[in-house]
Design an enzyme around this catalytic site. Sequence first.
Site, PDB file in Angstrom:
ATOM      1  N   SER A 146       0.847  -1.197   0.000  1.00  0.00           N
ATOM      2  CA  SER A 146       0.000   0.000   0.000  1.00  0.00           C
ATOM      3  C   SER A 146       0.875   1.237   0.000  1.00  0.00           C
ATOM      4  CB  SER A 146      -0.881   0.002   1.254  1.00  0.00           C
ATOM      5  OG  SER A 146      -1.518   1.261   1.399  1.00  0.00           O
ATOM      6  N   TYR A 159      -2.598   0.083   9.980  1.00  0.00           N
ATOM      7  CA  TYR A 159      -2.527  -0.343   8.571  1.00  0.00           C
ATOM      8  C   TYR A 159      -1.188   0.060   7.958  1.00  0.00           C
ATOM      9  CZ  TYR A 159      -4.028  -1.021   3.727  1.00  0.00           C
ATOM     10  OH  TYR A 159      -4.125  -1.436   2.417  1.00  0.00           O
TER      11      TYR A 159
HETATM   12  N1  LIG Z   1      -8.766  -1.287  -1.902  1.00  0.00           N
HETATM   13  C1  LIG Z   1      -7.744  -0.449  -1.876  1.00  0.00           C
HETATM   14  O1  LIG Z   1      -7.862   0.759  -2.154  1.00  0.00           O
HETATM   15  C2  LIG Z   1      -6.376  -0.970  -1.511  1.00  0.00           C
HETATM   16  C3  LIG Z   1      -5.289  -0.098  -1.661  1.00  0.00           C
HETATM   17  C4  LIG Z   1      -4.024  -0.547  -1.342  1.00  0.00           C
HETATM   18  C5  LIG Z   1      -3.852  -1.837  -0.889  1.00  0.00           C
HETATM   19  N2  LIG Z   1      -4.921  -2.667  -0.741  1.00  0.00           N
HETATM   20  C6  LIG Z   1      -4.666  -4.031  -0.271  1.00  0.00           C
HETATM   21  O2  LIG Z   1      -5.214  -4.938  -1.214  1.00  0.00           O
HETATM   22  C7  LIG Z   1      -5.528  -6.154  -0.548  1.00  0.00           C
HETATM   23  C8  LIG Z   1      -6.965  -6.553  -0.920  1.00  0.00           C
HETATM   24  O3  LIG Z   1      -7.825  -5.526  -0.446  1.00  0.00           O
HETATM   25  P1  LIG Z   1      -9.288  -5.270  -1.031  1.00  0.00           P
HETATM   26  O4  LIG Z   1      -9.438  -3.811  -1.150  1.00  0.00           O
HETATM   27  O5  LIG Z   1      -9.540  -6.163  -2.181  1.00  0.00           O
HETATM   28  O6  LIG Z   1     -10.159  -5.705   0.250  1.00  0.00           O
HETATM   29  P2  LIG Z   1     -11.462  -6.626   0.422  1.00  0.00           P
HETATM   30  O7  LIG Z   1     -12.366  -6.476  -0.721  1.00  0.00           O
HETATM   31  O8  LIG Z   1     -11.923  -6.348   1.801  1.00  0.00           O
HETATM   32  O9  LIG Z   1     -10.851  -8.108   0.358  1.00  0.00           O
HETATM   33  C9  LIG Z   1      -9.985  -8.568   1.361  1.00  0.00           C
HETATM   34  C10 LIG Z   1      -9.833 -10.063   1.212  1.00  0.00           C
HETATM   35  O10 LIG Z   1      -8.921 -10.515   2.229  1.00  0.00           O
HETATM   36  C11 LIG Z   1      -9.535 -11.574   2.953  1.00  0.00           C
HETATM   37  N3  LIG Z   1      -9.013 -11.631   4.317  1.00  0.00           N
HETATM   38  C12 LIG Z   1      -9.100 -10.682   5.281  1.00  0.00           C
HETATM   39  N4  LIG Z   1      -8.555 -11.133   6.406  1.00  0.00           N
HETATM   40  C13 LIG Z   1      -8.102 -12.392   6.156  1.00  0.00           C
HETATM   41  C14 LIG Z   1      -7.448 -13.376   6.929  1.00  0.00           C
HETATM   42  N5  LIG Z   1      -7.148 -13.174   8.218  1.00  0.00           N
HETATM   43  N6  LIG Z   1      -7.132 -14.552   6.354  1.00  0.00           N
HETATM   44  C15 LIG Z   1      -7.459 -14.778   5.054  1.00  0.00           C
HETATM   45  N7  LIG Z   1      -8.074 -13.887   4.265  1.00  0.00           N
HETATM   46  C16 LIG Z   1      -8.404 -12.710   4.822  1.00  0.00           C
HETATM   47  C17 LIG Z   1     -11.024 -11.267   2.882  1.00  0.00           C
HETATM   48  O11 LIG Z   1     -11.845 -12.379   3.107  1.00  0.00           O
HETATM   49  P3  LIG Z   1     -12.350 -12.840   4.577  1.00  0.00           P
HETATM   50  O12 LIG Z   1     -12.685 -11.593   5.330  1.00  0.00           O
HETATM   51  O13 LIG Z   1     -13.481 -13.722   4.259  1.00  0.00           O
HETATM   52  O14 LIG Z   1     -11.197 -13.578   5.154  1.00  0.00           O
HETATM   53  C18 LIG Z   1     -11.141 -10.808   1.428  1.00  0.00           C
HETATM   54  O15 LIG Z   1     -11.215 -11.932   0.568  1.00  0.00           O
HETATM   55  C19 LIG Z   1      -5.320  -5.900   0.937  1.00  0.00           C
HETATM   56  O16 LIG Z   1      -4.064  -6.395   1.325  1.00  0.00           O
HETATM   57  C20 LIG Z   1      -5.324  -4.398   1.039  1.00  0.00           C
HETATM   58  O17 LIG Z   1      -4.608  -3.932   2.152  1.00  0.00           O
HETATM   59  C21 LIG Z   1      -6.181  -2.266  -1.047  1.00  0.00           C
END
Ligand SMILES: NC(=O)c1ccc[n+]([C@@H]2O[C@H](COP(=O)([O-])OP(=O)(O)OC[C@H]3O[C@@H](n4cnc5c(N)ncnc54)[C@H](OP(=O)(O)O)[C@@H]3O)[C@@H](O)[C@H]2O)c1
Length: 247
Positions: A146, A159
């Site tokens: 991130s 975070y």
């Molecule tokens: N969206 C953004 O703007 C953004 C920006 C920079 C970085 N990111 C990073 O991108 C990645 C994906 O984020 P996203 O935005 O796609 O979020 P999201 O839609 O909330 O998806 C997160 C995924 O991670 C899983 N997860 C969470 N805790 C977990 C655990 N303890 N064990 C296994 N799986 C787990 C969730 O499923 P369950 O809850 O069912 O486990 C879900 O499948 C993350 O690392 C986030 O920090 C996102």
Amino acid sequence: MTKQESLKGKVAVVTGAGRGIGAAIAEALAAAGATVACAARSLAEVEAVAARIGTAGGLAFALRADVAEAGQVAALYAETLRRAGGLDLLFVNAGVSLDQRPVEASDPDAFETTMRVNLFGAYHCARLAIPHLRARGGGRIVMTGSGMGHSSLHGHAAYSCSKAGVWMLVRILADELRADGIAVNELVPGPVQTAMTGVPQRTGSVVNNPVEWLKQPEDVVPLAMFLATHPAPGPTGQSFSLMRRTF
Ligand SMILES: NC(=O)c1ccc[n+]([C@@H]2O[C@H](COP(=O)([O-])OP(=O)(O)OC[C@H]3O[C@@H](n4cnc5c(N)ncnc54)[C@H](OP(=O)(O)O)[C@@H]3O)[C@@H](O)[C@H]2O)c1
């Protein structure tokens, strides 16, 4: 080999594949011919993603795993090897963002959980994958980092600290695994509209930033595919960003 078959014969694990960025990456890897293990805690979500992949003609299966628990990560790999015969690509993508308050007002339990999922989870996933990747003669680890791991943002201590740790973990792993032909890189997506980021119009939301490209999960796929498919040895220990301002 056609573009669609660029990952034919490869086996990928994608954590956090139940929705958002991880689901988009899992579908793209499968479309390129990989067999994809889709992992998250919510089995119904990863089952839905694996079913979509199957309907599109790809190979995928769903596994429940909490990345914060080393035993569950080991079981995830054991089951992946049993079903698919090996491991070539690991997308360390599972993540949470739980507390947006300043440090003084923040919840220590939320801080600890964030570190356990985002940083310890990345550590467990990478550490336990190494022997499996090495057994295939090399591989790729891509960690979803991130911009907040590279520069500070008020109210996001847990975070940001967890993602700063992920970035350093990428660099150290890259050095340690270079001789094994295992490339380790960070993918910085920038703001993406997902369940994590919520409604983009929210005041003060990190996705509501006028200088940044607000993406849908599919917009992250081309960079993810570059990191999954570039010819060996390729880059390692690098951070690839879709942001205008990361560092
Ligand atoms: N969206 C953004 O703007 C953004 C920006 C920079 C970085 N990111 C990073 O991108 C990645 C994906 O984020 P996203 O935005 O796609 O979020 P999201 O839609 O909330 O998806 C997160 C995924 O991670 C899983 N997860 C969470 N805790 C977990 C655990 N303890 N064990 C296994 N799986 C787990 C969730 O499923 P369950 O809850 O069912 O486990 C879900 O499948 C993350 O690392 C986030 O920090 C996102």
